[in-house]
Design a protein around this motif. Structure first.
Motif, mmCIF file in Angstrom:
data_model
loop_
_atom_site.group_PDB
_atom_site.id
_atom_site.type_symbol
_atom_site.label_atom_id
_atom_site.label_comp_id
_atom_site.label_asym_id
_atom_site.label_seq_id
_atom_site.Cartn_x
_atom_site.Cartn_y
_atom_site.Cartn_z
ATOM 1 N N PHE A 58 75.504 64.698 50.783
ATOM 2 C CA PHE A 58 75.648 65.043 49.370
ATOM 3 C C PHE A 58 75.839 66.550 49.185
ATOM 4 C CE2 PHE A 58 73.050 61.026 48.209
ATOM 5 C CZ PHE A 58 74.203 60.267 48.224
ATOM 6 N N ARG A 59 75.189 67.330 50.021
ATOM 7 C CA ARG A 59 75.430 68.783 49.955
ATOM 8 C C ARG A 59 76.871 69.092 50.325
ATOM 9 N NH1 ARG A 59 75.234 72.855 53.676
ATOM 10 N NH2 ARG A 59 74.243 71.566 55.278
ATOM 11 N N HIS A 60 77.383 68.388 51.324
ATOM 12 C CA HIS A 60 78.783 68.581 51.715
ATOM 13 C C HIS A 60 79.713 68.185 50.571
ATOM 14 C CE1 HIS A 60 82.174 68.946 54.421
ATOM 15 N NE2 HIS A 60 82.567 67.721 54.111
ATOM 16 N N GLU A 61 79.433 67.069 49.928
ATOM 17 C CA GLU A 61 80.260 66.656 48.795
ATOM 18 C C GLU A 61 80.217 67.690 47.675
ATOM 19 O OE1 GLU A 61 80.482 62.633 47.388
ATOM 20 O OE2 GLU A 61 79.341 61.915 49.110
ATOM 21 N N ALA A 62 79.056 68.294 47.447
ATOM 22 C CA ALA A 62 78.961 69.336 46.425
ATOM 23 C C ALA A 62 79.828 70.534 46.793
ATOM 24 C CB ALA A 62 77.505 69.756 46.244
ATOM 25 N N THR A 63 79.855 70.881 48.075
ATOM 26 C CA THR A 63 80.719 71.977 48.533
ATOM 27 C C THR A 63 82.178 71.661 48.263
ATOM 28 O OG1 THR A 63 79.163 72.615 50.275
ATOM 29 C CG2 THR A 63 81.457 73.287 50.567
ATOM 30 N N VAL A 64 82.575 70.424 48.555
ATOM 31 C CA VAL A 64 83.961 70.022 48.307
ATOM 32 C C VAL A 64 84.254 70.013 46.808
ATOM 33 C CG1 VAL A 64 85.657 68.168 48.585
ATOM 34 C CG2 VAL A 64 84.051 68.694 50.445
ATOM 35 N N ALA A 65 83.296 69.563 46.002
ATOM 36 C CA ALA A 65 83.496 69.549 44.548
ATOM 37 C C ALA A 65 83.751 70.954 44.019
ATOM 38 C CB ALA A 65 82.285 68.928 43.861
ATOM 39 N N ASP A 66 83.059 71.938 44.588
ATOM 40 C CA ASP A 66 83.304 73.329 44.191
ATOM 41 C C ASP A 66 84.736 73.740 44.521
ATOM 42 O OD1 ASP A 66 80.748 73.633 43.208
ATOM 43 O OD2 ASP A 66 79.968 74.578 45.029
ATOM 44 N N LEU A 67 85.234 73.284 45.675
ATOM 45 C CA LEU A 67 86.613 73.601 46.062
ATOM 46 C C LEU A 67 87.614 72.956 45.107
ATOM 47 C CD1 LEU A 67 86.409 73.057 49.940
ATOM 48 C CD2 LEU A 67 86.449 75.247 48.739
ATOM 49 N N LEU A 68 87.274 71.766 44.617
ATOM 50 C CA LEU A 68 88.202 71.024 43.763
ATOM 51 C C LEU A 68 88.190 71.503 42.316
ATOM 52 C CD1 LEU A 68 87.576 67.362 44.991
ATOM 53 C CD2 LEU A 68 89.275 69.008 45.797
ATOM 54 N N ALA A 69 87.156 72.224 41.919
ATOM 55 C CA ALA A 69 87.049 72.679 40.528
ATOM 56 C C ALA A 69 88.282 73.492 40.132
ATOM 57 C CB ALA A 69 85.787 73.514 40.358
ATOM 58 N N GLY A 70 88.889 73.119 39.041
ATOM 59 C CA GLY A 70 90.072 73.829 38.560
ATOM 60 C C GLY A 70 91.370 73.386 39.202
ATOM 61 N N SER A 71 91.298 72.472 40.177
ATOM 62 C CA SER A 71 92.511 71.975 40.822
ATOM 63 C C SER A 71 93.065 70.788 40.050
ATOM 64 C CB SER A 71 92.217 71.559 42.261
ATOM 65 O OG SER A 71 91.512 70.315 42.286
ATOM 66 N N GLU A 72 94.212 70.288 40.483
ATOM 67 C CA GLU A 72 94.813 69.115 39.869
ATOM 68 C C GLU A 72 94.374 67.821 40.546
ATOM 69 O OE1 GLU A 72 99.017 69.628 39.836
ATOM 70 O OE2 GLU A 72 98.975 71.388 38.521
ATOM 71 N N VAL A 73 93.414 67.921 41.444
ATOM 72 C CA VAL A 73 92.927 66.737 42.149
ATOM 73 C C VAL A 73 92.050 65.922 41.206
ATOM 74 C CG1 VAL A 73 91.615 65.876 44.127
ATOM 75 C CG2 VAL A 73 92.937 68.011 44.314
ATOM 76 N N PRO A 74 92.367 64.653 40.972
ATOM 77 C CA PRO A 74 91.474 63.831 40.140
ATOM 78 C C PRO A 74 90.162 63.583 40.883
ATOM 79 C CG PRO A 74 93.236 62.484 41.080
ATOM 80 C CD PRO A 74 93.552 63.905 41.433
ATOM 81 N N HIS A 75 89.070 63.991 40.294
ATOM 82 C CA HIS A 75 87.768 63.844 40.945
ATOM 83 C C HIS A 75 86.673 63.828 39.884
ATOM 84 C CE1 HIS A 75 88.018 68.193 40.336
ATOM 85 N NE2 HIS A 75 86.696 68.247 40.450
ATOM 86 N N ALA A 76 85.529 63.282 40.262
ATOM 87 C CA ALA A 76 84.378 63.260 39.372
ATOM 88 C C ALA A 76 83.621 64.575 39.488
ATOM 89 C CB ALA A 76 83.462 62.090 39.733
#
Length: 328
Positions: A58-76
């Motif tokens: 889950f910590r890894h997923e949070a790291t990836v979520a930070d990378l995706l913030a502001g991108s065009e990738v559809p994500h929760a």
């Protein structure tokens, strides 16, 4: 046993997790099964409790979520994660729709094509997200360092020979076969010499894609996200198309019928042709498959699974695998 379709908010572990996340225990929450997590889908949030098999996933997923913030990738959007008396937990926003696995059987051909084309656009956006070269899930880093393997994918190109050595150290492995495999790998490593690794999801199949009204609303479960060549993504996708029955959403469910997925590679190619345009693509995909089978052969605790992998490795050395059954 409670009916899984019955809305409820009274599960103690759910209530404790919501409290730890600072969120109200209001509205409906529907329990859903999973392989390594208990999941509750609420009106606004999705709550997951892990069994701890994947360290710091889950910590890894949070790291990836930070990378995706502001991108065009559809994500929760990631809301919170932590460790509690019930185990590691994570809370994300709920996105519209349901999984591709759930939507697929009743969708007509046009809707299916639209969903896969939307997936192609989502993947192109994902592979353009800036990422460091060393992004690796903590549990996978542990496994590559010699600790127990909780899972056997995604491929990590520069660790493939390492898996040969791991197998050699264990009793009951075919040393002559492994020598042939090592030579086979050495011949093909130059195929990856000029790659520019990107952010890949690492485990994309029907249960890890959310769709609504014929479009992808979220890629989910980034526990295996890693920096690797972009076409690593095809390893799981094409394996899913060829062996969909091996990809049920929970151990008690059934996977999709492979015959309903025959057009997926063609539709994905039309939406994201660059993913298929690497020189020697088939050889690269065989290489990724060899990594997966080697990891199983070296580390899987069940002898029958190791035997199946040994047989598949022999076929790979002859240039054959599940890709033979796909038109792509």
């Amino acid at each position: 046993m409670s009916d899984p379709s019955t809305p409820f908010v009274g599960e103690p572990a759910l209530l404790r997790t919501l409290a730890a996340a600072g969120l109200p225990a209001t509205g409906r929450f529907l329990p859903k099964g999973g392989w390594v997590s208990r999941v509750w889908v609420g009106d606004e949030y999705v709550v997951r409790l892990s069994n701890g098999q994947f360290r710091d996933s889950f910590r890894h997923e949070a790291t990836v979520a930070d990378l995706l913030a502001g991108s065009e990738v559809p994500h929760a959007r990631h809301l919170a994660h932590g460790d509690g008396p019930d185990g590691p937990w994570s809370v994300t926003e709920r996105v519209p729709g349901r999984t591709l696995y759930e939507a697929w059987p009743e969708a007509d051909s046009h809707t299916r094509q639209t969903m896969i084309e939307s997936l192609g656009s989502a993947l192109r956006a994902l592979h353009r997200v800036p990422v460091t070269a060393d992004l690796l899930p903590p549990w996978l880093a542990d496994a590559l360092a010699g600790k127990p393997w909780p899972a056997f994918h995604p491929p990590v190109v520069n660790a493939t020979l390492q898996e040969v050595e791991a197998a050699r150290r264990l009793p009951g492995r075919d040393s002559r076969l492994l020598t042939d495999v090592a030579d086979w790998i050495q011949e093909r490593l130059p195929l990856f010499a000029t790659d520019v690794p990107v952010l890949v999801h690492g485990d994309l199949h029907g249960s890890n894609v959310m769709v609504d009204q014929g479009r992808v609303t979220s890629l989910i479960d980034f526990a295996e996200a890693v920096t690797q060549p972009a076409d690593v993504e095809l390893d799981t996708i094409l394996r899913w198309c060829a062996k969909a029955r091996e990809y049920p959403p929970t151990p008690s469910d059934q996977g999709l019928d492979e015959t309903t997925l025959t057009e997926v590679p063609r539709w994905l190619h039309g939406a994201y042709p660059e993913l298929f345009e690497r020189e020697h693509l088939r050889d690269r995909l065989l290489f990724y498959d060899m990594y997966v089978e080697l990891a199983l052969y070296a580390h899987h605790p069940q002898p029958d699974v190791r035997q199946v992998s040994q047989n598949r490795i022999t076929r790979l050395l002859a240039g054959h695998n599940h890709l033979d059954a796909l038109a792509w």
